[in-house]
Write a protein that holds these residues in place. Structure first.
Motif, PDB file in Angstrom:
ATOM      1  N   GLY A  79       0.819  -1.212   0.000  1.00 49.97           N
ATOM      2  CA  GLY A  79       0.000   0.000   0.000  1.00 49.97           C
ATOM      3  C   GLY A  79       0.847   1.254   0.000  1.00 49.97           C
ATOM      4  O   GLY A  79       2.012   1.214  -0.416  1.00 49.97           O
ATOM      5  N   LEU A  99      -4.115   0.483   2.266  1.00 48.92           N
ATOM      6  CA  LEU A  99      -3.419  -0.813   2.159  1.00 48.92           C
ATOM      7  C   LEU A  99      -4.308  -1.823   1.452  1.00 48.92           C
ATOM      8  O   LEU A  99      -5.544  -1.764   1.560  1.00 48.92           O
ATOM      9  CB  LEU A  99      -3.115  -1.358   3.564  1.00 48.92           C
ATOM     10  CG  LEU A  99      -1.769  -1.026   4.215  1.00 48.92           C
ATOM     11  CD1 LEU A  99      -1.549   0.467   4.335  1.00 48.92           C
ATOM     12  CD2 LEU A  99      -1.687  -1.657   5.588  1.00 48.92           C
ATOM     13  N   TYR A 108       0.134  -2.575  10.258  1.00 43.16           N
ATOM     14  CA  TYR A 108       1.033  -1.975   9.257  1.00 43.16           C
ATOM     15  C   TYR A 108       0.735  -0.487   9.035  1.00 43.16           C
ATOM     16  O   TYR A 108       1.667   0.319   8.903  1.00 43.16           O
ATOM     17  CB  TYR A 108       0.928  -2.716   7.927  1.00 43.16           C
ATOM     18  CG  TYR A 108       1.509  -4.107   7.926  1.00 43.16           C
ATOM     19  CD1 TYR A 108       2.716  -4.382   8.561  1.00 43.16           C
ATOM     20  CD2 TYR A 108       0.861  -5.145   7.266  1.00 43.16           C
ATOM     21  CE1 TYR A 108       3.246  -5.669   8.548  1.00 43.16           C
ATOM     22  CE2 TYR A 108       1.394  -6.429   7.243  1.00 43.16           C
ATOM     23  CZ  TYR A 108       2.590  -6.684   7.893  1.00 43.16           C
ATOM     24  OH  TYR A 108       3.115  -7.958   7.875  1.00 43.16           O
TER      25      TYR A 108
END
Ligand SMILES: CC(C)(COP(=O)(O)OP(=O)(O)OC[C@H]1O[C@@H](n2cnc3c(N)ncnc32)[C@H](O)[C@@H]1OP(=O)(O)O)[C@@H](O)C(=O)NCCC(=O)NCCS
Length: 168
Positions: A79, A99, A108
């Motif tokens: 992403g 993402l 993340y």
């Protein structure tokens, strides 16, 4: 106190699990897949490559950008995250992230956004903004974890947009 001079942000960042980098034209393949997953109209490969070339040029001029996110262990693109003028301003830009679904709920976005926050601090900016649709619980959770505070809402043809701010 006078405002210190704003300097360009770093376009190469590393975290424990992630590498954030400037877009390469060949990332057009991932950019198109992200748009398709979101249900947006997918540009042609040629148009996507031109868009990324333009993004790189504008990053050089403005000193802020969205950056690609790759997992360090797997090396795969998952992403992007970064700074954009968006609905705000160059001095007080917006943080933005997106993402692939398969990479959600693993921390993340928070990890990447924390690195962008540090990079924004290093530019000597005083404030970052975020504009998020009222239904987007995951995005608000990321902002909460980064210390953003909800400030006000505006409305457009797509509904409520919540503005959050983070003093740096
Ligand atoms: C927003 C987005 C980037 C978050 O990515 P992510 O890597 O899953 O985020 P993280 O794992 O770092 O954190 C997500 C948090 O939201 C929570 N969350 C996820 N979905 C949720 C939901 N539907 N309701 C409530 N909380 C939710 C997670 O549990 C996690 O919180 P926790 O750490 O307290 O458990 C991702 O959902 C995405 O790409 N969405 C589509 C694009 C988008 O909306 N971008 C923002 C536009 S403003």
């Amino acid at each position: 106190m006078p405002t210190p001079c704003i300097i360009p942000m770093s376009f190469a960042l590393q975290t424990e699990r992630l590498t954030l980098s400037m877009w390469e034209v060949d990332d057009a393949v991932w950019y198109r897949q992200l748009l398709a997953e979101r249900g947006a109209t997918r540009p042609t490969v040629k148009a996507a490559r031109a868009k990324l070339r333009d993004l790189r040029n504008r990053a050089d001029e403005s000193g802020i950008s969205l950056l690609t996110i790759r997992r360090r262990a797997e090396g795969d693109f998952i992403g992007y995250c970064g700074l954009i003028v968006g609905r705000s301003s160059w001095e007080e830009p917006e943080i933005a992230y997106e993402l692939f679904r398969h990479a959600h709920r693993k921390g993340y976005a928070t990890e990447a956004a924390a690195a962008i926050l540090d990079a924004a601090i290093a530019t000597h900016r005083r404030r970052l903004w975020s504009t998020v649709r009222a239904w987007n619980a995951a995005s608000f959770r990321v902002l909460d974890k980064l210390g953003f505070e909800r400030r006000h809402s505006t409305w457009d043809d797509r509904g409520e947009l919540v503005w959050s701010v983070r003093d740096l």
